[in-house]
Motif scaffolding. Structure first.
Motif, short mmCIF file in Angstrom:
data_model
loop_
_atom_site.label_atom_id
_atom_site.label_comp_id
_atom_site.label_asym_id
_atom_site.label_seq_id
_atom_site.Cartn_x
_atom_site.Cartn_y
_atom_site.Cartn_z
N SER A 8 0.97 -1.28 0.15
CA SER A 8 0.20 0.08 0.02
C SER A 8 0.91 1.20 -0.13
O SER A 8 2.11 1.06 0.07
CB SER A 8 -0.93 -0.05 1.23
N LYS A 9 0.36 2.45 0.07
CA LYS A 9 0.86 3.69 -0.01
C LYS A 9 1.75 3.84 1.44
O LYS A 9 2.63 4.71 1.43
CB LYS A 9 0.25 4.65 -0.40
N THR A 10 1.51 3.13 2.45
CA THR A 10 1.88 3.34 3.53
C THR A 10 3.39 3.31 3.74
O THR A 10 4.14 4.28 4.34
CB THR A 10 1.43 2.51 4.99
N ALA A 11 4.09 2.40 3.22
CA ALA A 11 5.48 2.26 3.07
C ALA A 11 6.12 3.33 2.50
O ALA A 11 7.08 3.69 2.96
CB ALA A 11 6.05 0.73 2.29
N GLU A 12 5.58 3.80 1.43
CA GLU A 12 6.27 5.13 0.77
C GLU A 12 6.07 6.11 1.64
O GLU A 12 6.80 7.22 1.47
CB GLU A 12 5.20 5.39 -0.27
N GLN A 13 5.05 6.42 2.33
CA GLN A 13 4.56 7.51 3.16
C GLN A 13 5.41 7.48 4.34
O GLN A 13 5.80 8.55 5.03
CB GLN A 13 3.10 7.57 3.77
N LYS A 14 5.76 6.33 5.03
CA LYS A 14 6.73 6.31 6.09
C LYS A 14 7.96 6.29 5.98
O LYS A 14 8.71 5.64 6.93
CB LYS A 14 6.06 5.11 7.23
N ALA A 15 8.49 6.48 4.84
CA ALA A 15 10.14 6.18 4.62
C ALA A 15 10.89 7.23 5.39
O ALA A 15 10.62 8.36 5.59
CB ALA A 15 10.26 6.55 3.08
N ARG A 16 11.77 6.47 6.44
CA ARG A 16 12.43 7.28 7.39
C ARG A 16 13.80 7.23 7.07
O ARG A 16 14.37 7.38 5.87
CB ARG A 16 12.23 6.42 8.80
N PHE A 201 23.45 20.65 6.45
CA PHE A 201 22.83 19.93 5.18
C PHE A 201 22.17 19.12 5.19
O PHE A 201 21.98 18.03 6.01
CB PHE A 201 24.34 19.64 4.44
N GLY A 202 21.19 18.69 4.27
CA GLY A 202 20.11 17.51 4.02
C GLY A 202 19.18 17.45 5.08
O GLY A 202 18.70 18.32 5.69
N GLY A 203 18.84 16.23 4.98
CA GLY A 203 17.78 15.81 5.85
C GLY A 203 16.62 15.46 4.92
O GLY A 203 16.39 15.31 3.87
N PHE A 204 15.57 15.30 5.68
CA PHE A 204 13.92 14.90 5.01
C PHE A 204 13.04 15.29 5.79
O PHE A 204 12.93 15.90 6.99
CB PHE A 204 13.89 13.35 4.81
N GLN A 205 11.92 15.51 5.16
CA GLN A 205 10.53 16.15 5.82
C GLN A 205 9.48 14.70 5.43
O GLN A 205 9.67 14.70 4.60
CB GLN A 205 10.29 17.35 5.24
N ASP A 206 8.99 14.58 6.46
CA ASP A 206 7.69 13.48 6.12
C ASP A 206 6.52 14.01 6.65
O ASP A 206 6.17 14.55 7.66
CB ASP A 206 8.16 12.07 7.08
N THR A 207 5.70 14.31 5.66
CA THR A 207 4.40 15.17 5.90
C THR A 207 3.07 14.03 5.99
O THR A 207 1.95 14.52 6.09
CB THR A 207 4.03 15.82 4.80
N SER A 208 3.35 12.79 6.12
CA SER A 208 2.53 11.52 6.02
C SER A 208 1.65 11.69 4.90
O SER A 208 0.79 10.44 4.71
CB SER A 208 1.57 11.98 7.34
N GLN A 209 1.99 12.35 3.87
CA GLN A 209 1.36 12.39 2.59
C GLN A 209 2.58 11.75 1.43
O GLN A 209 2.33 11.22 0.71
CB GLN A 209 1.01 13.49 2.02
N GLN A 210 3.96 12.35 1.83
CA GLN A 210 5.05 12.08 0.84
C GLN A 210 6.28 12.32 1.85
O GLN A 210 6.37 12.99 2.94
CB GLN A 210 4.99 13.01 -0.23
N THR A 211 7.38 11.71 1.58
CA THR A 211 8.63 11.85 2.29
C THR A 211 9.64 12.75 1.01
O THR A 211 9.79 12.31 0.17
CB THR A 211 9.22 10.72 2.57
N LYS A 212 10.01 13.89 1.53
CA LYS A 212 10.97 14.83 0.63
C LYS A 212 12.27 14.82 1.31
O LYS A 212 12.28 15.44 2.31
CB LYS A 212 10.19 16.28 0.60
N TYR A 213 13.11 14.59 0.65
CA TYR A 213 14.43 14.63 0.88
C TYR A 213 15.04 15.99 0.36
O TYR A 213 14.86 16.48 -0.75
CB TYR A 213 15.30 13.51 0.39
N LEU A 214 16.09 16.39 1.17
CA LEU A 214 16.91 17.97 1.10
C LEU A 214 18.07 17.70 0.43
O LEU A 214 18.87 16.89 0.97
CB LEU A 214 16.25 18.63 2.38
N GLN A 215 18.52 18.93 -0.12
CA GLN A 215 19.80 19.15 -0.43
C GLN A 215 20.31 20.53 -0.24
O GLN A 215 21.31 20.93 -0.72
CB GLN A 215 19.95 19.03 -1.78
#
Length: 668
Positions: A8-16, A201-215
């Motif tokens: 389901s989409k949960t694994a994609e939403q909860k990418a850590r 530098f970097g990191g990620f944001q998890d909005t429970s809708q998508q995981t966005k990685y930063l640069q």
């Protein structure tokens, strides 16, 4: 570890942050499919209310207190650092997941190394509970912390912090730094220092809708109390977005290596009714193995106030002898121009429904300037070589006794005593030695700790400390409740600081059963390491991973053009080099004059960075010798092992014995 369920989409939403967080997300995915409506509503917790309750409880502390305590409870994604001002370790935050609920912490623990004692600090003003945050020391001796994440107990909703804090390691006082413009909220990022700046530098944001990685890059000016966000031209090369990488300080900027992210990709979704191939969009895990240099140029002295520094990314060649296979969660800590790494996990996706993982217990050193990995191997203490007692050894022994006497006299003077009281103090210590209760010394182990990933690492006084870490087997997740110490100079075993049995797992047991024969074998192998009276959760048997492609090379080997930025030894380098079996003190004693000559030559050439005082010249000479000693450490260790295998002991130069040549001199 994949779960044998529909995706389901949960694994994609909860990418850590790393492989641990990805697998944990799939665990929540499977669990979420069996929940009823009431449980689903319970997941949607009010994080603002939870955080407000934490603030209310914290406000009840009226002042900063520090008290002795037991070692910290098991936790992951915490931060551990050596104190810049004393022989202490500082541990903050973290989370613990028992398979059903997640707990977050905002405890500040202090480990007093000399006393082998833990202390817990409470404060009315400290960051709220979190994990996945980052902190770094500054050149002024303070510690800065930014960001992190927090979630509801069942991890249905997430919150990312964007607050910025400064910790005084001496007073244990936290100060929140308010700024109008700063980095957005995130976790999984990294921080380091460069001159008067803190680099993020970097990191990620998890909005429970998508995981966005930063640069993005942010620089905090610790003198002007301002954040800068340098913007690079569109065509400029820069690292891909990522989290869970390693970031180290450099005298011209910062170094970035590795990391983890998930990128969009297409995968087969079966055949359509017309017989064509259907495609679907997925997030594919990526373990980064590239290295980058962030060059930071400070503004000129005549620049306008608050002028930001300029930055430029420079891609480095792939490090020589990079660990193979690539692995996530192989955290690094900076030490003497090297990144010290331990552990890691490599995921092998067998199918769309399942995943197998390989865990490692390798201890590696990445020489940053040479861009080369070395494997660090534990060494049993050498047996003292039998030497003929001659005048030279007598002089060395007398010098050692004189040094010990000098240290005793200095200790007496510091205690406001007199030299006449030295003997009486020594006698008193001997008389009272029978009544002093000391902790028994634990015998060092000559096997590295159990394979794991995302362990917290810190170095203090050339000793590596390994705290916690995570291991997975089936659906079961083990968060290690222990800390170990390794002397990076001697590598003479692993010292246990503390170790407790693992808590019981409250989640699914699928795939985690271990046969009785495996348990018996593990118990037999670890009789010295495990207290059988405190039976906890047994760890599955795992063979130590020593098949990595990291090879220790001889000091004379030259890097080829395929990798590495500089050769191991430059033929034109006339600076003194250490010898096998030579300690740092012995190396500097032997080469002090040549190093000082090098410094004086720079002074004569007009180098303004060199002080003209004799004391500063000697100090700078020692710094140069220390850098050289650590820079050659891996190759010298390899030579020592080769010579010991050949039956060769300490090497003494003929030049050093010219004053004591004896019969050989008469025959010349």
């Amino acid at each position: 570890m994949g779960k044998k369920e529909k995706k389901s989409k949960t694994a994609e939403q909860k990418a850590r942050v790393a492989a641990k967080q990805v697998k944990k997300a799939t665990q929540k995915e499977k669990k979420g499919k069996t929940k009823d409506v009431a449980d689903s509503d319970a997941e949607d917790a009010d994080l603002d209310a939870i955080r407000a309750e934490y603030e209310r409880q914290q406000a009840q502390f009226l002042k900063i207190t520090e008290s002795s305590c037991e070692p910290p409870s098991a936790r992951a994604s915490a931060t551990l650092i050596g104190s810049p001002t004393s022989r202490e370790l500082l541990l903050f935050g973290g989370e613990y997941f028992n398979g059903a609920l997640a707990s977050f912490y905002n405890d500040l623990f202090v480990y007093l190394i000399d006393k082998d004692e833990w202390r817990k600090v409470t404060s009315p003003n400290s960051p709220l509970p979190r994990s996945g945050h980052a902190w770094s020391r500054s050149t002024a001796g303070d510690i800065y912390l930014f960001g992190g994440e927090f979630s509801s107990p069942k991890q249905g909703t997430f919150y990312h912090y964007n607050d910025f804090w400064k910790l005084d390691p001496a007073s244990r006082e936290w100060t929140r730094i308010e700024s109008k413009k700063g980095p957005p909220a995130r976790s999984g990022h990294r921080m380091t220092f460069f001159k008067g700046y803190i680099v993020l530098f970097g990191g990620f944001q998890d909005t429970s809708q998508q995981t966005k990685y930063l640069q993005d890059i942010w620089l905090y000016d610790t003198h002007n109390y301002m954040w800068y966000n340098p913007v690079l031209p569109p065509a400029t090369q820069k690292p891909d977005p990522r989290s869970s990488f390693s970031m180290h300080p450099h005298n011209a900027g910062a170094i970035v290596y590795g990391g983890y992210s998930r990128v969009k990709a297409t995968a087969s979704a079966g055949k359509t009714k017309g017989g064509g191939q259907a495609l679907r969009s997925v997030l594919k895990p990526v373990v980064h193995v590239d290295a980058w240099f962030l060059r930071i140029t400070q503004p000129p002295t005549d620049a306008a106030p608050n002028t930001p520094p300029t930055i430029r990314w420079e891609r480095r060649k792939k490090p020589v002898n990079s660990p193979f296979p690539s692995r996530a969660g192989a955290t690094q800590v900076y030490h003497k121009g090297r990144g010290i790494a331990f552990g890691g996990v490599h995921d092998v996706e067998e199918s769309e429904e399942g995943m197998e993982s390989e865990f490692f217990d390798n201890l590696l050193a990445w020489n940053i300037e040479r861009n080369r990995f070395f494997q660090l191997t534990l060494r049993r203490p050498r047996a003292a070589a039998k030497r003929q007692v001659d005048d030279r050894s007598n002089r060395k022994g007398k010098g050692r006794l004189d040094e010990e006497e000098l240290l005793r006299n200095l200790a007496t003077l510091e205690a406001k005593g007199t030299l006449e009281t030295v003997d009486t103090m020594s006698e008193k210590v001997q008389d009272d030695s029978d009544t002093v209760v000391t902790k028994p010394m634990k015998q060092p182990l000559f096997t590295l700790p159990h394979p794991r990933f995302n362990a917290q690492l810190a170095v203090q006084d050339d000793v590596l400390y390994i705290f916690g870490g995570t291991f997975e087997h089936g659906d079961r997740e083990y968060t290690f409740d222990e800390m170990w110490a390794i002397d990076l100079g001697k590598l003479d075993g692993v010292q246990e600081i503390y170790k407790r049995e693992l808590d019981n797992w409250q989640g699914s047991e699928h795939g985690s059963d271990v046969s009785a024969s495996e348990d018996d074998e593990q118990s037999a192998d670890d009789d010295d390491d495990v207290d059988e009276e405190n039976a906890g959760v047994p760890l599955p048997t795992v063979e130590p991973q020593h098949d990595t492609d990291v090879n220790v090379t001889a000091i004379s080997e030259i890097l080829d053009d395929a990798g590495g930025d500089t050769p191991v030894v430059n033929p034109e380098d006339t600076r003194p080099h250490p010898r096998p079996f030579e300690s740092l003190r012995e190396f500097f004693t032997r080469t002090s004059t040549p190093w000082q000559d090098i410094i004086l030559e720079k002074m004569r050439s007009g180098d303004p960075s060199i002080s003209h005082s004799i004391k500063e010249v000697r100090k700078f000479a020692f710094d140069q010798a220390e850098t050289m000693w650590w820079d050659c450490r891996e190759e010298i260790t390899a030579l020592e092992d080769e010579q010991e295998a050949a039956g060769i002991g300490d090497i003494v130069s003929i030049a050093d014995r010219s004053h004591d040549a004896g019969a050989g001199a008469r025959r010349r």
